[in-house]
Design an enzyme around this catalytic site. Structure first.
Site: not given
Ligand code: NAD
Length: 420
Positions: A108
């Site tokens: 990461k």
């Molecule tokens: P993203 O940046 O596209 O979206 C993040 C979302 O979370 C946004 O709506 C943002 O406003 C919200 N957010 C940010 N900080 C926040 C807080 N303090 N409280 C509440 N909401 C908050 O990110 P993503 O890629 O959708 O990732 C979201 C989660 O999924 C993370 O935990 C990431 O590690 C996990 N994840 C993502 C992927 C991927 O392919 N993108 C894969 C596996 C896991």
């Protein structure tokens, strides 16, 4: 979003390993080895800002484990990024790749910054400097970054370009989640949300719950939460609540998901704009809404011992990494709430990242149907393996998923042996 006391994600991740390792009766030396990070790098980045000033940022790249293959894991831009958080996220990547049985280890990266207050140009400068600093430890054979919170295909394009410039030739396989024009894979953008939706369907079947008509609440509306919302909506579920970092919107009759996501795209958040029938709520209230399925899809440590007693969902499907702390797991288990854990539920992203990497290395192009079929097959198979283990051992799905993932890494460690 309202701030609560900061929980150390690394301690959470280590506690999870201890629980699974005890059940697996792992050799204590092996258990200690696989808990430890293999390599950790901290870099301090000078970045030229638009006003001519130079600002310092701190970034990290952690390779937790490479026993089963090259390290794999996203890059996060967020004000809360710190060494322990990135170490925890890297560890979860190791178990996740092993649970879906793809030949990667876990990594990461992240930069502590507030991307929302930075211009595109500043983000590009910061990304390029960060990649320059970590270039010696990434590459298609050793460590392959991908998107995470607040990073996207454009950031991946800058990563590919910077790394390729250093090498002197194009290296598309250094990063996944790229734009299609640069060797990105069809289906990568929606992969994590689609995987979340797929395993939610499998879990609902075991609970005799129909997705059609189910009331769904989603925390976070980015790549994972926003995409999952669309899949639930199309399948006839009622998305009654969704949020972003500032707060959420709620309509007990069901939100118009397309309208809500349009609003997000246009104004980058919900709550400053009032939509039809939208009630404004906090992220804490959102998590405690009366619903059938709750999908935390924002950041870690959102479901704690404080709010777990008041969570009303029957099923929790973890789109985010590490949204539930172990103390909350115990409470939710006692209350009969089924959790599909992060290392299984959100593995769709890394699975299609693996497909992207394979296509890049072999200079192949798979079509959307091929990718979708392979993804769904892997998600359903992995769900079934974790479900069966949880039933056989009479344990919750998180412990089962950790046992499966950690067990595979431990066996790979045993087979490779300890050098010298
Ligand atoms: P993203 O940046 O596209 O979206 C993040 C979302 O979370 C946004 O709506 C943002 O406003 C919200 N957010 C940010 N900080 C926040 C807080 N303090 N409280 C509440 N909401 C908050 O990110 P993503 O890629 O959708 O990732 C979201 C989660 O999924 C993370 O935990 C990431 O590690 C996990 N994840 C993502 C992927 C991927 O392919 N993108 C894969 C596996 C896991």
């Amino acid at each position: 979003m309202e701030k609560t006391e900061k929980i150390n994600s690394l301690k959470v991740a280590e506690k999870q390993v201890d629980r699974a390792a005890a059940r697996l009766h792992l050799d204590p030396g092996v258990a200690e080895k696989i808990k430890q990070t293999r390599r950790e790098l901290t870099v301090h980045l000078p970045v030229k800002m638009d006003d001519g000033s130079i600002k310092m940022f701190t970034g990290y790249r952690i390779q937790h484990n490479t026993t089963r293959g090259p390290a794999k894991g996203g890059i996060r831009y967020h004000p809360d990024v710190d060494l322990d958080e990135v170490k925890a996220l890297a560890m979860w990547m190791t178990w996740k790749c092993a649970v879906v049985n793809i030949p990667f280890g876990g990594a990461k990266g992240g930069v502590q910054c507030d991307p929302r207050s930075m211009s595109l140009h500043e983000l590009e400068n910061m990304t390029r400097r960060y990649i320059w600093e970590i270039a010696f430890m990434i590459g298609p054979d050793q460590d392959i970054p991908a998107p995470d919170v607040h990073t996207n295909p454009q950031v991946m394009a800058w990563i590919m370009d910077t790394y390729s410039t250093i090498k002197g030739y194009s290296v598309p396989g250094v990063v996944t989640g790229k734009p299609l024009e640069l060797g990105g894979s069809l289906g990568r953008m929606e992969a994590t949300g689609k995987g979340v939706f797929t395993v939610a369907g499998e879990a609902a079947r075991h609970l005799n719950m129909s997705i059609n008509g189910a009331r769904v609440v989603i925390q976070g509306c980015g790549n994972v939460g926003g995409t999952a919302a669309q899949y639930f909506d199309r399948a006839g579920a009622k998305v009654i609540g969704i949020s972003d970092y500032q707060g959420g919107i709620y309509n007990p009759k069901g939100l118009n998901v397309a309208e809500a996501l349009n609003c997000r795209n246009q104004y980058s958040c919900f709550i400053t704009r009032k939509g039809p029938g939208w009630e404004e709520i906090t992220n804490q209230e959102l998590l405690q809404l009366d619903c059938d399925i709750l999908v935390p899809a924002a950041i870690e440590n959102q479901i704690t011992d404080k709010n777990a007693p008041r969570i009303k969902a029957k099923l929790i499907v973890e789109g985010a990494n590490g949204p539930t702390i172990p103390e909350a797991d115990d409470i939710l288990k006692d209350r009969g709430i089924l959790i599909v854990p992060d290392i299984l539920a959100n593995a769709g992203g890394v699975t299609v990242s693996y497909f992207e990497w394979v296509q890049n290395l072999q200079e192949l192009l798979w079509n959307e149907e091929e990718i979708s079929d392979r993804l769904i097959r892997i998600m359903k198979k992995s769900f079934a393996e974790v479900w069966q283990l949880s039933q056989k051992e009479k344990i919750d799905m998180r412990t089962a998923a950790l046992m499966l993932g950690i067990g595979r890494v431990a066996e790979a460690t045993r087979l490779r042996g300890i050098y010298p």
